[in-house]
Design a protein around this motif. Structure first.
Motif, mmCIF file in Angstrom:
data_model
loop_
_atom_site.group_PDB
_atom_site.id
_atom_site.type_symbol
_atom_site.label_atom_id
_atom_site.label_comp_id
_atom_site.label_asym_id
_atom_site.label_seq_id
_atom_site.Cartn_x
_atom_site.Cartn_y
_atom_site.Cartn_z
ATOM 1 N N VAL A 64 38.980 30.285 27.990
ATOM 2 C CA VAL A 64 38.792 30.305 26.533
ATOM 3 C C VAL A 64 39.856 29.452 25.851
ATOM 4 O O VAL A 64 39.570 28.730 24.876
ATOM 5 N N LYS A 65 41.075 29.529 26.355
ATOM 6 C CA LYS A 65 42.175 28.746 25.783
ATOM 7 C C LYS A 65 42.173 27.301 26.272
ATOM 8 O O LYS A 65 43.052 26.517 25.904
ATOM 9 N N ARG A 66 41.194 26.970 27.120
ATOM 10 C CA ARG A 66 41.071 25.636 27.699
ATOM 11 C C ARG A 66 42.317 25.246 28.475
ATOM 12 O O ARG A 66 42.787 24.099 28.417
ATOM 13 N N ARG A 67 42.818 26.205 29.209
ATOM 14 C CA ARG A 67 43.949 25.954 30.087
ATOM 15 C C ARG A 67 43.457 25.880 31.523
ATOM 16 O O ARG A 67 42.501 26.563 31.895
ATOM 17 N N PRO A 68 44.083 25.053 32.352
ATOM 18 C CA PRO A 68 43.628 24.951 33.743
ATOM 19 C C PRO A 68 43.857 26.266 34.490
ATOM 20 O O PRO A 68 44.847 26.959 34.273
ATOM 21 N N VAL A 69 42.923 26.572 35.367
ATOM 22 C CA VAL A 69 43.038 27.769 36.202
ATOM 23 C C VAL A 69 43.600 27.336 37.554
ATOM 24 O O VAL A 69 42.936 26.613 38.288
ATOM 25 N N PRO A 70 44.827 27.747 37.898
ATOM 26 C CA PRO A 70 45.410 27.322 39.174
ATOM 27 C C PRO A 70 44.566 27.797 40.355
ATOM 28 O O PRO A 70 43.909 28.843 40.297
ATOM 29 N N VAL A 95 40.307 44.565 39.368
ATOM 30 C CA VAL A 95 39.484 43.360 39.491
ATOM 31 C C VAL A 95 39.232 42.751 38.108
ATOM 32 O O VAL A 95 39.322 41.530 37.920
ATOM 33 N N ALA A 96 38.919 43.605 37.127
ATOM 34 C CA ALA A 96 38.659 43.115 35.773
ATOM 35 C C ALA A 96 39.895 42.433 35.192
ATOM 36 O O ALA A 96 39.786 41.454 34.446
ATOM 37 N N TRP A 97 41.076 42.944 35.533
ATOM 38 C CA TRP A 97 42.316 42.346 35.038
ATOM 39 C C TRP A 97 42.455 40.899 35.511
ATOM 40 O O TRP A 97 42.781 40.000 34.736
ATOM 41 N N VAL A 98 42.186 40.667 36.802
ATOM 42 C CA VAL A 98 42.331 39.317 37.350
ATOM 43 C C VAL A 98 41.301 38.369 36.736
ATOM 44 O O VAL A 98 41.626 37.262 36.292
ATOM 45 N N TYR A 99 40.044 38.815 36.692
ATOM 46 C CA TYR A 99 39.011 37.946 36.134
ATOM 47 C C TYR A 99 39.171 37.782 34.617
ATOM 48 O O TYR A 99 38.800 36.745 34.059
ATOM 49 N N GLY A 100 39.747 38.781 33.973
ATOM 50 C CA GLY A 100 40.051 38.645 32.554
ATOM 51 C C GLY A 100 41.086 37.558 32.315
ATOM 52 O O GLY A 100 41.002 36.808 31.332
ATOM 53 N N GLY A 101 42.068 37.471 33.225
ATOM 54 C CA GLY A 101 43.065 36.408 33.117
ATOM 55 C C GLY A 101 42.448 35.027 33.271
ATOM 56 O O GLY A 101 42.824 34.076 32.569
#
Length: 212
Positions: free
Chosen positions: A68-74, A56-62
């Protein structure tokens, strides 16, 4: 007398196979290999509950990394985060890792039925997926050769995903979890990678035949 001429087939350039592989490799690594490696490492170090927490932490970390990188989250990533949370809660509440991996197996089975059941429709699922990846003009999609191509692709991906679901379910219910994780990841990568390669080469052949 007016003659109705069909529009000429405009040449469509597909990316080179090497470029497509370089484009797909990071997504395969992120979507298929790293999640399994993270879960397996978490299970070895922390046990089942630790592995669930790490997954779960891996997915939310992504998601956090994209923010943080100001990239859109699909939207698919957000959906995956919600789904994995529910799966982890169910598996943690019952103490059974089978429930954590059962839902993806059932999802793959439903996808296979979607490909197979829409094969003869006007817009089969394979066509919808392909046009999301490669923009194709409408008149080209209506060509009989292209329609046969998408019927064949529907059968190809329907059978590949059905085999994926059956293999995954058999491994999950009959083998230790470690075997399931390792064998399924390798087998599915080979199976779907082979289907994708066949699809790309078939599309190239079909487009070249239409442009002659």
């Amino acid at each position: 007398m007016t003659l109705l001429l069909s529009p000429p087939v405009v040449p469509i350039a597909l990316p080179r196979l090497g470029a497509m592989l370089r484009h797909a490799a990071p997504r395969v690594l992120e979507g298929m290999i790293l999640p399994v490696a993270v879960f397996y490492a978490g299970m070895v170090v922390f046990g089942l509950y630790g592995a669930l927490a790490v997954a779960v932490a891996w997915v939310y970390g992504g998601i956090a990394w994209r923010l943080v990188k100001r990239r859109p989250v699909p939207g698919t990533v957000m959906l995956a985060a919600g789904t994995i949370t529910v799966r982890a809660v169910l598996a943690g509440a019952t103490g059974s890792p089978v429930l954590f991996f059962l839902q993806p197996c059932l999802g793959v089975f439903c996808a296979s039925m979607g490909f197979l059941c829409t094969a003869r429709l006007r817009r089969p699922l394979a066509q919808r997926v392909a046009t999301d990846l490669v923009p194709l003009p409408e008149h080209l999609l209506e060509h009989p050769r292209m329609r046969r191509f998408f019927v064949w692709q529907s059968v190809l991906w329907g059978c590949a995903q059905l085999l994926n679901a059956l293999l995954s379910l058999w491994l999950l219910l009959s083998q230790p979890l470690e075997t399931y994780l390792l064998v399924r990841t390798a087998a599915v990568a080979v199976l779907l990678g082979g289907a994708a390669l066949i699809s790309v080469l078939s599309l190239r052949h079909c487009l070249r035949a239409l442009q002659r």
